[in-house]
Scaffold this active site. Structure first.
Site, short mmCIF file in Angstrom:
data_model
loop_
_atom_site.label_atom_id
_atom_site.label_comp_id
_atom_site.label_asym_id
_atom_site.label_seq_id
_atom_site.Cartn_x
_atom_site.Cartn_y
_atom_site.Cartn_z
CG PHE A 187 10.08 23.33 -11.29
CD1 PHE A 187 9.83 23.74 -9.99
CD2 PHE A 187 9.72 24.19 -12.33
CE1 PHE A 187 9.24 24.97 -9.72
CE2 PHE A 187 9.13 25.42 -12.07
CZ PHE A 187 8.89 25.81 -10.75
CB ALA A 189 8.15 24.83 -15.94
CE LYS A 190 13.68 22.37 -14.33
NZ LYS A 190 14.24 23.69 -14.61
N PRO A 191 10.54 19.40 -19.04
CG PRO A 191 12.14 19.25 -20.74
CD PRO A 191 11.94 19.77 -19.35
CG LEU A 192 9.09 13.32 -16.70
CD1 LEU A 192 7.74 12.94 -17.33
CD2 LEU A 192 9.99 12.09 -16.59
#
Length: 368
Positions: A187, A189-192
């Protein structure tokens, strides 16, 4: 000021992203194109496991992992109540029953001692415990040594829900290599994160990998018209793989930048709010920087007045959600999770947060 600044990251990789997207447009393989295979190989190498199976989103990743394990009616899965609904939701979607276990008040993750107690004292007619889904909340890995020990002693499987922790580490091992099956989310907004939805599943088990590859495409056998089992349409779009490839190249550098941001927060806010606690030998991916305060609402109002974005993850525990009303839980059943829901809030957190902006956030919090 952005809560998560994707534009700053995009400026670094825009040329590579456009180049990759143009390549997809040229070859026209929008479904399961070569970029998907390349990404899976690179992700598996990054994590240090044999297999990565990409999929449409992090929720499908959990669903597919549970399907591989044959989970269905009569099965019970232990999972925490202080998190996003996805893990418990997929358990319920398959007709199984989520059994909630309270969290550690410092790490926000599943409390191994309470898990061991819940497994030992489990007595629900018609239900058989089958597995555990810990969630690496806000970026910090759960205590997998203890969770895996408890699971092994009680013949339970473990699915590592690393939707928020990709890029983190636990005792020298990369997140997504800490259980038999691990899942993550891409998604945005995730770190990746990609530029839409995406997810992946990781395993060292050849048989599990083959099953996941089949389930991902409608339970295919030799080809997509040879359906040997019931599956889903869970493929990752080639376009999203094209976006993720250059993002993966800078992930470790961004992890280092996140650590610097959190150290500045910790130093500046230690006397104002309860700052995050990280286990020894763990590296959080810092998907969110979440603090606690009994004056949360007052502080959030002050932040709003000063145009500082903030959020509450999560305001209502899963055992009190209407979706799980039939399970019969009530307020007071999981006091640590409930207290966290009443006191936590998250501050702007991303690798490109400037010292100037961060100093301003700290100043406003101190004066609130």
């Amino acid at each position: 000021m952005e809560f998560i600044d994707l534009k700053a990251q995009q400026e670094r990789i825009l040329e590579k992203v456009r180049h990759n997207i143009d390549k997809v447009l040229e070859h026209g393989k929008y479904i399961m194109g070569p970029e998907v295979t390349e990404l899976e190989e690179k992700l598996a190498k990054y994590v240090g496991v044999k297999h990565c199976i990409s999929c449409a989103n992090g929720t499908d990743a959990l669903l597919m992992a549970l399907m591989v394990k044959g989970i269905g009616p009569g099965d019970a899965i232990f999972t925490p109540p202080f998190t996003f609904i996805a893990a418990a939701e997929m358990v319920a979607l398959l007709g199984a029953t989520p059994v909630f276990v309270d969290i550690d008040e410092k790490t926000f993750n599943l409390d191994p001692k309470k898990l061991e107690e819940a497994v030992k004292n489990f007595s629900k007619p018609g239900l058989t415990p089958k597995g555990v889904i810990p969630v690496d909340l806000f970026g910090q890995p759960a205590d997998y040594d203890e969770i895996n020990r408890i699971a092994k002693e009680n013949n339970l499987f473990v699915i590592e829900d690393a939707a928020q922790s990709f890029g983190g580490e636990y005792k020298g091992k990369k997140v997504c290599s800490l259980a038999e099956i691990a899942t993550t989310s891409f998604f945005p907004a995730k770190p990746l994160g990609c530029y839409g939805d995406g997810g992946a599943i990781f395993t060292d088990d050849d048989d599990i990998a083959a099953l996941l590859q089949s389930i991902r495409i409608h339970g295919k056998g030799e080809d997509k018209y040879d359906n040997v089992r019931v599956g889903i349409n869970g493929r990752l779009d080639t376009m999203q793989a094209a976006v993720l490839l250059p993002k993966l190249e800078i992930l470790d550098e961004e992890m280092d930048l996140r650590q610097k941001v959190t150290k500045r927060y910790g130093k500046g806010l230690a006397d104002t709010v309860e700052v995050p606690y990280i286990l020894d030998e763990c590296t959080s991916a810092w998907a969110l920087y979440t603090v606690k305060s009994g004056r949360r609402d007052e502080i959030l109002q002050k932040l709003k007045e000063k145009d500082i974005p903030a959020g509450v993850y999560y305001p209502k525990p899963l055992h009190l959600q209407d979706a799980f009303k039939s399970l019969g839980y009530k307020r007071g059943d999981f006091p640590v999770a409930e207290k966290c829901c009443d006191t936590v809030f998250s501050l702007p957190m991303h690798p490109y947060l400037t010292e100037k902006d961060q100093d301003y956030i700290i100043e406003v919090l101190k004066s609130a």
